[in-house]
Design a protein around this motif. Sequence first.
Motif, PDB file in Angstrom:
ATOM      1  N   TYR A 208      19.766 -13.770 -48.871  1.00 25.33           N
ATOM      2  CA  TYR A 208      19.874 -15.206 -48.632  1.00 25.33           C
ATOM      3  C   TYR A 208      18.482 -15.836 -48.515  1.00 25.33           C
TER       4      TYR A 208
ATOM      5  N   LEU B 200      18.931 -18.015 -38.737  1.00 23.58           N
ATOM      6  CA  LEU B 200      19.903 -18.269 -39.793  1.00 23.58           C
ATOM      7  C   LEU B 200      19.877 -17.121 -40.815  1.00 23.58           C
ATOM      8  N   ARG B 201      18.654 -16.783 -41.232  1.00 29.26           N
ATOM      9  CA  ARG B 201      18.533 -15.726 -42.231  1.00 29.26           C
ATOM     10  C   ARG B 201      18.896 -14.357 -41.640  1.00 29.26           C
ATOM     11  N   ILE B 202      18.452 -14.141 -40.397  1.00 32.05           N
ATOM     12  CA  ILE B 202      18.746 -12.853 -39.747  1.00 32.05           C
ATOM     13  C   ILE B 202      20.251 -12.635 -39.689  1.00 32.05           C
TER      14      ILE B 202
ATOM     15  N   SER C 147      26.873 -16.452 -47.388  1.00 29.96           N
ATOM     16  CA  SER C 147      25.899 -15.544 -46.770  1.00 29.96           C
ATOM     17  C   SER C 147      26.373 -15.016 -45.416  1.00 29.96           C
ATOM     18  N   THR C 148      27.632 -15.225 -45.102  1.00 26.70           N
ATOM     19  CA  THR C 148      28.311 -14.749 -43.870  1.00 26.70           C
ATOM     20  C   THR C 148      27.791 -15.410 -42.593  1.00 26.70           C
TER      21      THR C 148
ATOM     22  N   TRP D  71      11.216  -7.680 -42.161  1.00 24.56           N
ATOM     23  CA  TRP D  71      12.495  -8.020 -42.804  1.00 24.56           C
ATOM     24  C   TRP D  71      13.195  -6.765 -43.299  1.00 24.56           C
TER      25      TRP D  71
ATOM     26  N   SER E 103      22.342 -13.323 -41.782  1.00 29.73           N
ATOM     27  CA  SER E 103      22.897 -12.895 -43.069  1.00 29.73           C
ATOM     28  C   SER E 103      22.468 -11.465 -43.430  1.00 29.73           C
TER      29      SER E 103
END
Lengths: 261, 384
Positions: A90, B237-239, A60-61, A110, B241
């Motif tokens: 992700y 963490l998600r941001i 997921s980089t 988001w 990606s």
Amino acid sequence: MDACDSEVKRKAMIQIENVSKYYGKKPSLQGVTLKIEKGEVFGVLGPNGAGKSTLLSILSTISKPAAGRVEINGLDLKKQAKLVREQIGYVPQDVALWEHLTVKDNLIFWSKFSKQRVSKEELYELCRTVRLEEKWNEKVSSLSGGMKRKLNIAAALIHNPDILLMDEPTVGIDIQSKLEINQYIRDLACHGKTIVYSTHDMSEILSLCNRIGVLKSGVLQFSGTIAEAREMVKRKGFLPNSDEKLIYFLLQSERAEKPLP
Amino acid sequence: MVNLSITYFKIREILRHPLSLLLIFFVPLGLTLIVGHMVEKGQKQLEIPIAIIDEDHSDFSRLLVDRISSQAKLHLYKVSGENAERMLLKNDVDSVFVIKKGFQKRLLTGQREEIIDVWTSPSSIAEGIVREVIASETARLTSDVKAADWVVKVFKNLDIHIDQSKTWNAAYHYTDSQWEPEPLMTIQYDQLYLEESGEDRKELGDSPYLRLWTFFTMLSCFLTSDWIIREKGVLFLRIQSTYHGLVSYLLQSTGALFLFHSFQTMLAFYIFGKINIIQMRPELLMLMIVYPFVCMALSVWSASFTKQIGSYYIVSFLFVIIIGILGGSFFPVQEFSSTLLKLSMFFPQNLLLSNDQVKIHTPLFVSGAIVLWMLAIRRLREKR
């Protein structure tokens, strides 16, 4: 789960070559090589600390591998990380949502992180797909654990990625929600999404995944289908009377043989 | 083209949450005005309590008591000897002054010695100052009497017939009038001081308002950076990606917050200017806007180190108070010693509260703040 196999063209979406990662001096992944094809639900198995989350964070980089090469849909993960991010969605282990915002605002927020513009109608449609349309204007803090998990997955799908990386997405929720989410994941795979799914739950592995990869202490012990696993175990002289026992054997055993490409 | 949709969303979120607006606007601006007003009022109400016993009950003793009563910094209790002693023992008064019997008679005969007794206790701290005030008023009476006596004597020596009583009274009142509005030959300490550096001093935090504003603004910056602690786990963490990624999110979110802090600063500048706390000069406004920028860099950097929200609040509060004390948010700490003067140069309050001789150049503060931002972002990207 194989019902939709014929509908999708087989293409390598994820190619991992000899990837290693260290936290300090401790290896978290060692020489992992793996290929995951389009439309596949690939289950990543392993005990705690085996390297499952590390593998997903590399894909997921979020973190960079210390060695090796990763290609996502033909893009080099190290050199083209930003483009890779448009290809992936992700779903982290914990719910990554703003609790004080509504379901609608969470999805809108988001959507701001993706390159493309996503309309409110599209977001509502996504919300409807995960059966949360009735909660559209409700705060996330008022949702049940299962609903939050569904929204957590929906948030990863806003930009319609080809690859979904899911790190234990159903942990700690009721069985009904888990079944709904599993069905949704199957549908996604049928629509050509490639899914990398990390879990501890053997029943989920067996019902969802086309292929599995077993990690132990950062080393990929096995990768292949359940049938291939059964064959391999049989060759070792062990005859498990159930798939659960087979997986248990895989988790316990040392590196079985050279992982299948 | 830069995508600022995260900034717009954050701005909308801040506007929709009364608590955020309260922290950004009320904490620095409202509390500065309230606390500043209280401090200023408290400074004005600071009076030394003293007791006075009039044993003479004469015109002169009554006049002396009246004049002491009218002194702004003294609070006078006219009491009997017994009460005065009790008040002194209980520390209700700083000191007790006794106007002894025969006060007027002795003044009229030119005797100034032992006409007033002073009682003090070990905790008396302002007795010296009060003694000076009373001595000054007594000197006024004495000089009035002496002048009147001298005038009458001159007429007598010149053999000029006059109504001695009327002349004495006229000379007495004329001499006394020379003490109004202040004694002749009073040195204009204040005037000279203001003539030299009046304009600058107004901006150097002589008023408690600007000092307090630096403290409350820093506190507000720290309190409004708590979202980093809340989000730096799984959300960051998600941001990371996502396409726009964490750096963009951090810059846009803090940028949105900075806009609000800048708006608060402009509002403070306008209000302080209107109530004559500061001079409304563009350079000062620029420095006032740089101040929350530096404070935000400090708060984001500090948030990047903290894991728990509770410890962040505690550490932030202590941090802001320590920086506030050393930087001069509460009192001009740099006046205490040369070491503190040098030390205060390195605190962001220096931008607003010090004069040019001890000022570190603004670009240095801005550069320092940018370095802190970069370190914080780097840490937030790496530490999850």
